[in-house]
Design a protein around this motif. Structure first.
Motif, PDB file in Angstrom:
ATOM      1  N   UNK A  64      41.020  30.338  43.505  1.00  0.00           N
ATOM      2  CA  UNK A  64      42.766  31.300  43.919  1.00  0.00           C
ATOM      3  C   UNK A  64      42.450  32.090  42.533  1.00  0.00           C
ATOM      4  N   UNK A  65      42.266  33.197  42.104  1.00  0.00           N
ATOM      5  CA  UNK A  65      42.094  34.350  41.023  1.00  0.00           C
ATOM      6  C   UNK A  65      43.030  34.807  41.802  1.00  0.00           C
ATOM      7  N   UNK A  66      43.507  36.076  40.598  1.00  0.00           N
ATOM      8  CA  UNK A  66      43.539  37.381  40.830  1.00  0.00           C
ATOM      9  C   UNK A  66      41.976  38.358  41.939  1.00  0.00           C
ATOM     10  N   UNK A  67      40.905  38.196  40.926  1.00  0.00           N
ATOM     11  CA  UNK A  67      40.110  38.785  41.406  1.00  0.00           C
ATOM     12  C   UNK A  67      40.370  38.516  43.205  1.00  0.00           C
ATOM     13  N   UNK A  68      40.114  36.895  43.432  1.00  0.00           N
ATOM     14  CA  UNK A  68      39.563  36.865  44.526  1.00  0.00           C
ATOM     15  C   UNK A  68      40.931  37.383  45.711  1.00  0.00           C
ATOM     16  N   UNK A  69      42.232  37.736  45.040  1.00  0.00           N
ATOM     17  CA  UNK A  69      43.321  37.956  46.178  1.00  0.00           C
ATOM     18  C   UNK A  69      42.790  39.141  46.135  1.00  0.00           C
ATOM     19  N   UNK A  70      42.476  40.213  45.076  1.00  0.00           N
ATOM     20  CA  UNK A  70      42.114  42.427  44.574  1.00  0.00           C
ATOM     21  C   UNK A  70      40.897  42.013  45.871  1.00  0.00           C
ATOM     22  N   UNK A  71      40.099  41.103  46.585  1.00  0.00           N
ATOM     23  CA  UNK A  71      38.769  41.271  46.783  1.00  0.00           C
ATOM     24  C   UNK A  71      39.191  41.334  48.278  1.00  0.00           C
ATOM     25  N   UNK A  72      40.248  40.949  48.743  1.00  0.00           N
ATOM     26  CA  UNK A  72      40.849  40.029  49.862  1.00  0.00           C
ATOM     27  C   UNK A  72      42.029  40.607  50.129  1.00  0.00           C
ATOM     28  N   UNK A  73      42.471  41.443  49.818  1.00  0.00           N
ATOM     29  CA  UNK A  73      43.509  42.847  49.812  1.00  0.00           C
ATOM     30  C   UNK A  73      42.773  44.169  50.156  1.00  0.00           C
ATOM     31  N   UNK A  74      42.110  44.785  49.443  1.00  0.00           N
ATOM     32  CA  UNK A  74      40.541  45.497  50.011  1.00  0.00           C
ATOM     33  C   UNK A  74      39.974  45.033  51.260  1.00  0.00           C
ATOM     34  N   UNK A  75      39.196  43.596  51.128  1.00  0.00           N
ATOM     35  CA  UNK A  75      38.867  43.816  52.854  1.00  0.00           C
ATOM     36  C   UNK A  75      40.156  44.017  54.200  1.00  0.00           C
ATOM     37  N   UNK A  76      40.779  43.389  53.786  1.00  0.00           N
ATOM     38  CA  UNK A  76      41.928  43.806  54.582  1.00  0.00           C
ATOM     39  C   UNK A  76      41.960  45.003  55.168  1.00  0.00           C
ATOM     40  N   UNK A  77      42.120  45.946  54.326  1.00  0.00           N
ATOM     41  CA  UNK A  77      42.502  47.189  54.131  1.00  0.00           C
ATOM     42  C   UNK A  77      41.184  47.292  54.886  1.00  0.00           C
ATOM     43  N   UNK A  78      39.939  47.486  54.372  1.00  0.00           N
ATOM     44  CA  UNK A  78      39.069  47.516  55.338  1.00  0.00           C
ATOM     45  C   UNK A  78      38.483  47.368  57.029  1.00  0.00           C
ATOM     46  N   UNK A  79      39.633  46.717  57.136  1.00  0.00           N
ATOM     47  CA  UNK A  79      39.423  46.321  58.746  1.00  0.00           C
ATOM     48  C   UNK A  79      40.770  46.891  59.250  1.00  0.00           C
ATOM     49  N   UNK A  80      41.638  47.112  58.099  1.00  0.00           N
ATOM     50  CA  UNK A  80      42.731  47.673  59.284  1.00  0.00           C
ATOM     51  C   UNK A  80      42.422  49.579  59.417  1.00  0.00           C
TER      52      UNK A  80
END
Length: 357
Positions: A274-290
Motif C-alpha cells: 500500500x504505497x504511493x507507487x501502487x496508487x499511481x499505477x491504479x490511478x493511471x490504469x483508471x485513467x486508461x479505462x476512463x
C-alpha cells in the motif's frame, strides 16, 4: 392450442424466403457447431480478411490497383504477425511462466496476512478454514505452473496444428482478399432470386459489422499499447502480460474491464504494497479505462449499436458458451444480426406497420 400454433406458423413462416432464411441459418449453425474445429483456419482467415478489406478499399480509392492494394496490405499483415511471434510472444510467455512460478509465494504472503483475521473475528472464520482454502489454491496454482513449464510442441498433433495455422491461414487470407467478391458472388448465385429480406438484412449488417470488428481490433491495439507503455513507465512486473490482458478485456463489454482490474491490482499490490507507487499505477490504469470508455469508444463506434446492456451481457454469455473467444468477440454483431433478422421478418414487418398505422 393447435389452432394458435398453426396461426403463429402461418404468420411467421408462410413466406418462402423467410423459411429459406431460417433453414439457411440453422444449417450454418449446425456446420459451425459440428465442423468448427476443422474449419477453424478457414473461419480465422475470413475474419482476418474481413478486417483488412477496409485497408484494401482505402488504397484502391487512392488510385492503387486491386492486386497492388491486396499485396501491400498482405505484406503489412505478414510483418505484423512476424513481429508479434518473434518479439512479443516470447516475452509474454516468459512472463507467464515467471508469474506461475511466483504464484505459490504470493499465495503464502496473502495467507500470512489473512491469518490474523481469526484472531480478530473468531466467530466468523477459523484458522483451519483459511489454511485449507489456501492449501487448495496453492495446489491448483502449482499444477497450473507445472503445466505451463512443461508445455511443449512435442506432440505430432501440436506441430501439425501450428503448421496449418502458420502456413495455411496466410495463404487463405491472401486469396480471400484477392478474390473475396468473386467468391461471394458465386455463393449468392445459389440463393433464390427472390431475396428482398435477405438483401435488406445483409445491407443493414454489412457496414455495421465491418465497422464494429475493425473498430474493436483497433481498440484492442490502442488500449494494449497504451497500457504497456504505462506499465513500463511505472516499472510494474509482468508489464507485457498485463497489457495484453487489458487490451483483450475490451472484447467483453462491461465485464472485461472489471475482471482484468483484479490481476493488475494484485500484482501491483504484491510488488509495492500500500504505497504511493501502487496508487499511481491504479490511478493511471483508471485513467486508461476512463479514456477508453468515454473517448476512444465513441470515436471508433460513432454509430452505436442500439442494444440494451442486458441484451449485450446475455449475448456475451450465450455466444461465448458456444464458440469461446470468437463467440465473445462477435457477441454484439451476432446479437445485432438477430435483431435485424427479427425486424425484417415478414410477420414482424406486418405487425409494426399495423401498430404504426
Amino acid at each position: 392450442m393447435r389452432k394458435i400454433f398453426s396461426k403463429w406458423i402461418d404468420r411467421y413462416f408462410s413466406d418462402e424466403e423467410a423459411l429459406f432464411l431460417f433453414l439457411l441459418l440453422g444449417a450454418a449453425l449446425v456446420i459451425i457447431w459440428v465442423l468448427g474445429q476443422p474449419l477453424a483456419p478457414v473461419i480465422a482467415s475470413v475474419i482476418l480478411a474481413f478486417l483488412m478489406q477496409g485497408a484494401v478499399d482505402w488504397l484502391q480509392r487512392r488510385g492503387a490497383g486491386h492486386l497492388l492494394a491486396v499485396i501491400s496490405v498482405f505484406l503489412v499483415f505478414i510483418g505484423f504477425v512476424s513481429a508479434f511471434l518473434l518479439f512479443v510472444l516470447p516475452i509474454v510467455w516468459q512472463q507467464l511462466v515467471n508469474l506461475f512460478t511466483e504464484a505459490p509465494r504470493m499465495v503464502s504472503e496473502v495467507q500470512a496476512q489473512l491469518l490474523v483475521l481469526p484472531q480478530r473475528y473468531p466467530e466468523l472464520i477459523s484458522e483451519a478454514q483459511i489454511r485449507d482454502l489456501f492449501a487448495a489454491a496453492a495446489s491448483e496454482l502449482s499444477r497450473l505452473g507445472q503445466w505451463v513449464l512443461t508445455f511443449s510442441l512435442n506432440s505430432i498433433t501440436g506441430i501439425v496444428t501450428v503448421l496449418i495455422y502458420v502456413v495455411l491461414v496466410p495463404i487463405l487470407v491472401f486469396f480471400f482478399l484477392k478474390d473475396g467478391r468473386k467468391l461471394v458472388a458465386g455463393w449468392t448465385a445459389f440463393l433464390p432470386e427472390k431475396r428482398q429480406m435477405m438483401t435488406r438484412v445483409w445491407h443493414e449488417m454489412d457496414e455495421q459489422i465491418a465497422n464494429y470488428v475493425r473498430g474493436k481490433a483497433i481498440e484492442i491495439l490502442i488500449v494494449g499499447a497504451v497500457s504497456y507503455v504505462t506499465f513500463i513507465f511505472f516499472g510494474i512486473n509482468y508489464a507485457a502480460l498485463l497489457a495484453i490482458m487489458v487490451g483483450l478485456s475490451v472484447v467483453i463489454p462491461y465485464i472485461g474491464a472489471t475482471l482484468v482490474t483484479l490481476p493488475v491490482m494484485l500484482i501491483a499490490l504484491f510488488q509495492w504494497g500500500w504505497s504511493s507507487e501502487f496508487m499511481y499505477v491504479m490511478i493511471a490504469y483508471g485513467i486508461i479505462q476512463a479514456l477508453d470508455g468515454n473517448v476512444l469508444v465513441p470515436l471508433l463506434f460513432s454509430e452505436a449499436v442500439n442494444l440494451h446492456p442486458v441484451s449485450i451481457i446475455v449475448a456475451v454469455l450465450v455466444f461465448g458458451s458456444f464458440w469461446g473467444f470468437w463467440g465473445v468477440f462477435f457477441a454484439i454483431p451476432l446479437a445485432t444480426l438477430v435483431k435485424a433478422i427479427v425486424s425484417a421478418w415478414p410477420g414482424s414487418i406486418e405487425q409494426s406497420e399495423a401498430s404504426s398505422g
